[in-house]
Each structure stands twice: as C-alpha cells, then as structure tokens.
Design an enzyme around this catalytic site. Structure first.
Site, mmCIF file in Angstrom:
data_model
loop_
_atom_site.group_PDB
_atom_site.id
_atom_site.type_symbol
_atom_site.label_atom_id
_atom_site.label_comp_id
_atom_site.label_asym_id
_atom_site.label_seq_id
_atom_site.Cartn_x
_atom_site.Cartn_y
_atom_site.Cartn_z
ATOM 1 C CB CYS A 337 21.381 59.395 -31.386
ATOM 2 S SG CYS A 337 23.012 59.082 -30.781
ATOM 3 N NE ARG A 366 31.868 61.267 -30.170
ATOM 4 C CZ ARG A 366 31.542 60.049 -30.619
ATOM 5 N NH1 ARG A 366 32.458 59.077 -30.579
ATOM 6 N NH2 ARG A 366 30.351 59.803 -31.082
ATOM 7 C CD GLN A 384 29.237 60.062 -35.564
ATOM 8 O OE1 GLN A 384 28.165 60.616 -35.377
ATOM 9 N NE2 GLN A 384 29.718 59.149 -34.733
ATOM 10 C CG ASP A 386 25.040 59.145 -36.954
ATOM 11 O OD1 ASP A 386 24.902 57.909 -36.935
ATOM 12 O OD2 ASP A 386 24.832 59.880 -35.973
ATOM 13 C CG HIS A 388 20.136 57.732 -35.357
ATOM 14 N ND1 HIS A 388 20.818 58.886 -35.633
ATOM 15 C CD2 HIS A 388 20.849 57.076 -34.405
ATOM 16 C CE1 HIS A 388 21.899 58.944 -34.861
ATOM 17 N NE2 HIS A 388 21.945 57.857 -34.116
ATOM 18 C CE LYS A 468 30.392 48.798 -30.379
ATOM 19 N NZ LYS A 468 30.958 50.115 -30.111
ATOM 20 C CG HIS A 514 22.359 54.434 -32.572
ATOM 21 N ND1 HIS A 514 22.503 55.695 -32.055
ATOM 22 C CD2 HIS A 514 21.451 53.810 -31.789
ATOM 23 C CE1 HIS A 514 21.715 55.812 -30.987
ATOM 24 N NE2 HIS A 514 21.080 54.685 -30.796
#
Length: 641
Positions: A337, A366, A384, A386, A388, A468, A514
């Site tokens: 992000c 991570r 991911q 991912d 946004h 979320k 997200h």
RNA sequence: GCCGCCGUAGCUCAGUGGUAGAGCGCACCAUUGGUAAUGGUGAGGUCGAGAGUUCGAUUCUCUCCGGCGGCACCA
C-alpha cells in the site's frame, strides 16, 4: 399448583398438573422415547433431562440422533477424560474442557508433560468410567463456597474461573461418582451415554486463557461421536485430509520444496511454477477486464516511509530490514500500500480519474513467527494479488459491489461455489479517530448491504486502519479458508498525504480500498491442491496431456501429436520410453496428468489417438485434429472463454 | 515466540555403545509389451549440526538448526 402445557415439535400439546422433568415428559410421550431421551431443548437452549419445566413452553426431546446430541457427547467425553487424568496423575489441575468441531479438548496444569503413551492409559481409564455409568448430577453452589472448595483442594484455575464469572451467573457443578467439575452444563443423563465412539488424538500446549503472557497448559485433544461407526468414518476423513496435504502432494508431484537455508520461502519447481503462472495469467486477465491498472513497486524502501505509514511502529519486529554502508535502513516491503500511494501522489490527480484501481502482484516479505509457518499456507515470502482502489466516499458502495461480484466469479472459476462473508469491525488498538471509524464502518456496511450478500459480524477483527470484509471459501472436504479481503481505509491517505483535485478545484482526501481475491498466490495454490487432491482441472494442470506410445513404431507419430498439441497451446509431453503401456498409464496417472493420448500401430495407421481421462476406465478413439481441437478448448483458462 | 514430539539413502521407514538395512525411486542391460508396476544387475548414507561422556557415539547427555501437532501471532 398451576397446569403446565407443553407443545411438542409436531405441534401436539401435552398437559400436566404441575412442573414436570424432561425425563417425565419423555416417558409421558412413550416408553421408546423415555429410553432414548438424553436432554431437552426449550427454545434454542439445551437442558438436562432432569431439569423441571414449570411453565408452558415448546419442548423438544433431544435423542442420540439429534444434532444437539453430538455437543453433549463431546462435552461429556471431556469431563470423563478429566476425571481419568486426575485419577491417573494426582496433582494435575483441571481448567477448561469444551466441545469443539468434531470433538473436544481439556486443558490441564501439570508439571510433567503427558506422553503419547499416556493417551492410551487415559483412554483405558475413560472406558472404566463410562462402564461405571454414573449419573451426571447437577448442583447449584454458593459462589464463595465454590471458590473456597476449589482453593482448598488446590484447583487454583477453577477457583479463578468462578471468581471471574459475572455476578449474575449461577454457579453450577456436575458430579459423576466422586468426581465433580464446575460446569454450565448441560450433560447427558450418565457417563455410560458417552459410549465408545471416541479417541484421544493429540497433545498440545495452550496458554491459560489464550494469552501468550500466561503460563502454558497441556491440552489433550480428542474426537467423539455417537458410535464407533461414526468415529471410524471421521478417522477415515482425517486420513483422507492427510492424503491431500499440499506439502505431501507438492513433493510427490514435484511442484515445489522448502529447505532450511530459506525457511518459509518456496523453491518453485518447473511444474509448480507453471501452475503459479497459469493462475497469475488468469487473474491478470480478470483484472484487465475489470479496469484495473497494474504497477510494480520497490522491494526495498527506506524505513522513513514505513514510519510515516505507521507500519514501523506496529510491525517492526516482523519486518526484514537491510542496512547499507551509509547507515540507511531499508525494509523489505511487507505490503504494497505505501508504494501504491507513492504512485498515486505523482503529479496531480483529478476526481475524473477516480476510482483508480491500482493492482500489483506484490512480492512481500514478513518475518512470521517460526511456529506459524506451514507449507505454502503460511510463508515468509509471498505474492499477493493486491490492489488499492483510490476513490471518493461516494464510490465505496459501487466499488464494493463490483469487487464482490469479481471475487465470487473468480472463486467459481477456481472451483469454489460456497463463500461466506464476515464483517470485521474496529479492533482495540487502531489508528484514526472514532469519528473516522464510524464513517468507514457505516460506508462498508452500506456497501455490503447494497451488494445483497449475506454476512456475519466478526467483532474487533478489523485491520488497524479500517474495517474489512473477509471472504471465506469452503473446500471440497468442508474446510473453510479465509482468502479474499476488502478493507476501507481513511487513515493511510491522510498519513501519506494522498490527495486529488475535486470538482470544486480544492484538494480532497481519497479513500483507499485495500483488496485481494486470492490473498497470496502461495497459499491459494496450497488450498487449490488440497481442494482438488492434486488432480487439478484441465486449465490449471501443469502438464495437461501426455502422449504415450505402445511400441517404438509409434514414436514419430507420437512426437507429431505432441507438437500438434503444443501448437494448439496445450501443455503436452511425450513418453516414448521403452516401457509397457501399463507402466506409463500408472505413472502418469499417479502424476495426476488429466489426459493421456495413447498411440500404437492402429492409431498411426488411422491418424487417430486413444484419449484416456485421469481415473477413467475407457478410452475414446478420436481423429487427431478432433482431439487437438477438443483439448485446446478444455485447456483454456476461464477468462479466455 | 511458547509447549510437546521428531530428524537414518531422493521418498517411506527398520535398526544398533563396536561407523548401517528394506521397499519404492535412480542408473545400466535384456525385453517392443494395447490402458494403474516386465525381469536382472548396480550406484547411492559425515545416521540434521556442534560440543560432552566413553577405549569407542548414528545410538547416551547438552546446545543449536530444521520439521510436525497445537497455542499465541497474522498489516
């Protein structure tokens, strides 16, 4: 004494002169039921059969066949186990022992660890207790007496539990022979009703009250069922789950491996990587169609940006960092992000450009706790799917709706039809003012309502920056996996100073959504492997077809067939080894190749192939062109259809 | 990270205070066989790493690393 009218599930009504126990009620209905009765259910509350009903009510008699019976059986098995443990290992303290899905557990405090051998001894003792068939009798105790009693016998955990119960709670105890436990109930009539359909499964550590600051207790897990037949079926299911374990299949099918020099990171082998790329290609096509733009942001970013985003403060311990010679500290990105906000911030963005859907197959690292790692399901390096979505508050609803639709369609393409949605609201530690959270939660709730999908509440489980939606899919053997997510974020645009120019010519803060559908490619592939037990659908299979010869006379033709498949975009291999066809069929079947094209002299002569499906018994004899055309169609990913 | 268990050939596993074995797989030879294992021969192991006890450790003890099952964590 007033009359009591009891309505039964079939609508009939039984009249009694006064209060009546569940057992008496069952007897009044019939001798068969009197024998089968285990408990009663008033409204949705299950109560002991010995409980007396003193007002008009609707009552259901719970028997062994009832859904509710399993819960009782499991809970009672836990009690029986606790007695057995204390009988065998004096000095062991009991804590809690609930029924759970498929079974139960009980947490004990004992210096010496239990061993797998102990489980057998405990099971044997449990059998004795069950054979004894003591009545479970309920007693209500005074709170102080109860605390004193448990303190006196050295059960400090039980004393603590009672001490912490709300003042309104009735303190009830259940006795079975000489053994007694604090328990809310309800229970079966006697220990004999537990039966023989149970088995102790595993030992584990568990923190007292689920808090890692507390001491660790020893937990014994068991499974418990109505009878031995059900137990056996469940044990078979566990075996089946073990057979589809993606770590095992990943090795057997040569998809990937792990090794200790890169703990938590995947070494993808050619076939595994083909599966990965196939999924990526498919998702990319779906995102393109849904008007996303794709970007790529840096792996290493200065800690300053993570400080600004708030991640450094909250997650520093779980970030990999790298220090350079000039003493700068960079973090390997744990998420995408902040990077996306940097792209958004380049130049001036007009409200006309919103919503801006920015996607990245973001490779993240991570430092997950060692005990959390689990095959592909929990890794330290993952990618991911991912994105946004930068949008205005007004656009949250329509973007959420569009996302839900996209997500459900992707899951369906991947073979998952059952999906449940959870709404996770503000956690205890969070960023942003309550007023902002009010707006974010309201907007998300409105959006999910508008999408017309059912959802349940998951209180306090939101991200630290916003509420979320969690999307949970159910696999082929009934296990649930949370994969997708959509998070509303008013905080990060503020922290990282993202803005757009509105219709009024002024600067405004965008909202960030997200969102991810698969979650991580690694984990989703793990789920796919387990869902399909390694037998991937045609479009995902790393090798979609093998052309196998019967004798070497067909070699040249087999290669021609393979080339034709290859030219049609099918991932095909040829097997011209000097082996019997039985051997080849077996080997490629075990490798879970979905189709096999067998060619011998007959096929060479007629320019045909014998098409065999994985697991099938028959073959289909097809002209080469037709086989290629058909398989080419079946091999397309769903986004191409 | 915490508790418990485990670590022997590529895989699945047996075994022992005197430096190791099976099946499958792999290589080679023979076999050309019509839909889930053709036969034979052979190669392959610092017994997870380090330290200690011992005349001698793969075996016993300790530390570390890794795996497994849970718990805790999961932006």
């Amino acid at each position: 004494m007033s009359n009591v009218a009891i309505t039964l599930p079939d609508g009939s009504v039984k009249q009694f002169d006064g209060p009546v126990t569940g057992a008496e009620l069952a007897a009044a209905i019939g001798p068969g039921l009197a024998k089968a009765a285990l408990a009663i259910k008033i409204d949705s509350e299950v109560l002991d059969l010995s409980r007396s009903i003193d007002a008009d009510s609707t009552v259901e008699i719970v028997t062994r066949k009832s859904e509710d019976a399993l819960d009782l059986i499991r809970h009672d098995t836990a009690h029986v186990m606790a007695e057995a443990v204390q009988a065998l290992y004096p000095g062991t303290q009991v804590t809690i022992g609930p029924s759970i899905e498929n079974g139960f557990y009980y947490d004990f405090a004992r210096e010496e660890p239990f061993t797998p051998d102990d489980l057998e001894k405990i099971e044997a003792k449990m059998m004795e207790i069950i054979k004894r068939d003591d009545v479970f009798s309920r007693e209500e105790w005074d709170r102080d007496d109860a605390v004193r009693h448990f303190t006196d016998i050295g059960e400090k955990y039980k004393a603590q539990l009672i001490h912490d119960l709300p003042a309104t709670e009735t303190i009830s105890m259940y006795r079975q022979g000489d053994w007694m436990d604090l328990c809310r109930g309800p229970h079966l009539p006697s220990t004999g009703h537990v039966g023989k359909g149970f088995k102790l499964l595993k030992l584990a550590g568990a923190y007292w009250r689920g808090d890692s600051n507390n001491e660790m207790l020893q937990r014994i897990y068991g499974t418990s069922w109505r009878d031995e037949k059900e137990l056996k079926a469940h044990l078979m299911m566990l075996e089946e789950a073990e057979k589809r374990d993606h770590r095992r299949l990943g090795r057997e099918m040569g998809l990937f491996h792990f090794q200790e020099e890169a703990v938590g990171s995947v070494f993808w082998h050619p076939n595994g990587w083909t599966l990965y790329r196939t999924l990526e290609t498919y998702i990319r096509a779906r995102l393109d169609k849904a008007n996303y733009v794709e970007v790529k942001t840096p792996q290493l970013i200065d800690r300053g940006l993570w400080e600004a985003s708030g991640h450094w403060e909250k997650f520093r311990d779980h970030m990999f960092t790298a220090e350079t010679e000039d003493d700068r500290v960079f973090a390997l990105k744990p998420m995408n992000c902040p990077g996306h906000v940097q792209i958004f911030r380049q130049g001036m963005t007009s409200y006309r450009e919103l919503p801006l859907r920015m996607a990245e197959f973001g490779s993240c690292h991570r430092y997950e706790p060692s005990g959390a790692l689990h095959g592909l399901m929990r890794v330290r390096a993952f990618t991911q799917d991912d994105a946004h979505i930068f949008c205005t508050e007004d656009q949250i609803t329509s973007e959420t709706e569009a996302f839900c639709e996209l997500l459900l369609s992707v899951y369906k393409d991947c073979g998952f039809e059952e999906v449940v949605i959870k709404f996770a609201d503000r956690p205890e530690t969070r960023a942003g003012e309550d007023a902002v959270w009010d707006r974010a939660e309201a907007a998300l709730a409105e959006a999910v309502e508008a999408s017309g999908l059912d959802y349940t509440l998951n209180p306090g489980e939101g991200a630290f920056y916003g509420p979320k939606l969690e999307f949970v899919l159910r696999d082929a053997i009934g296990r649930d996996w949370q994969c997708g997510t959509l998070q509303v974020d008013f905080v990060l645009p503020e922290r990282l100073d993202a803005s757009y120019i509105g219709e009024d010519g002024e600067k405004h803060r965008p909202v960030m959504l997200h969102r991810a559908i698969l979650g991580s490619f690694e984990r989703f592939i793990g789920i796919l492997i387990e869902n399909y037990a390694g037998r991937m659908p045609m479009w995902m299979a790393p090798v979609q077809a093998v052309v196998a010869t019967i004798t070497s006379d067909a070699d040249a033709y087999a290669i021609e067939v393979r080339n034709a498949l290859d030219a049609a975009g099918i991932r095909a291999e040829v097997d011209t080894r000097n082996e019997k066809i039985n051997y080849k069929v077996r080997e490629h079947s075990l490798a879970k190749v979905p189709t096999m094209l067998v060619v011998g002299q007959r096929e060479v002569d007629d320019r045909k192939v014998a098409l065999r499906r994985l697991g099938g018994k028959d073959q289909e004899f097809l002209a080469l062109d037709e086989a290629v055309a058909r398989l080419a169609e079946e091999s397309k990913n769903p986004a191409e259809k």
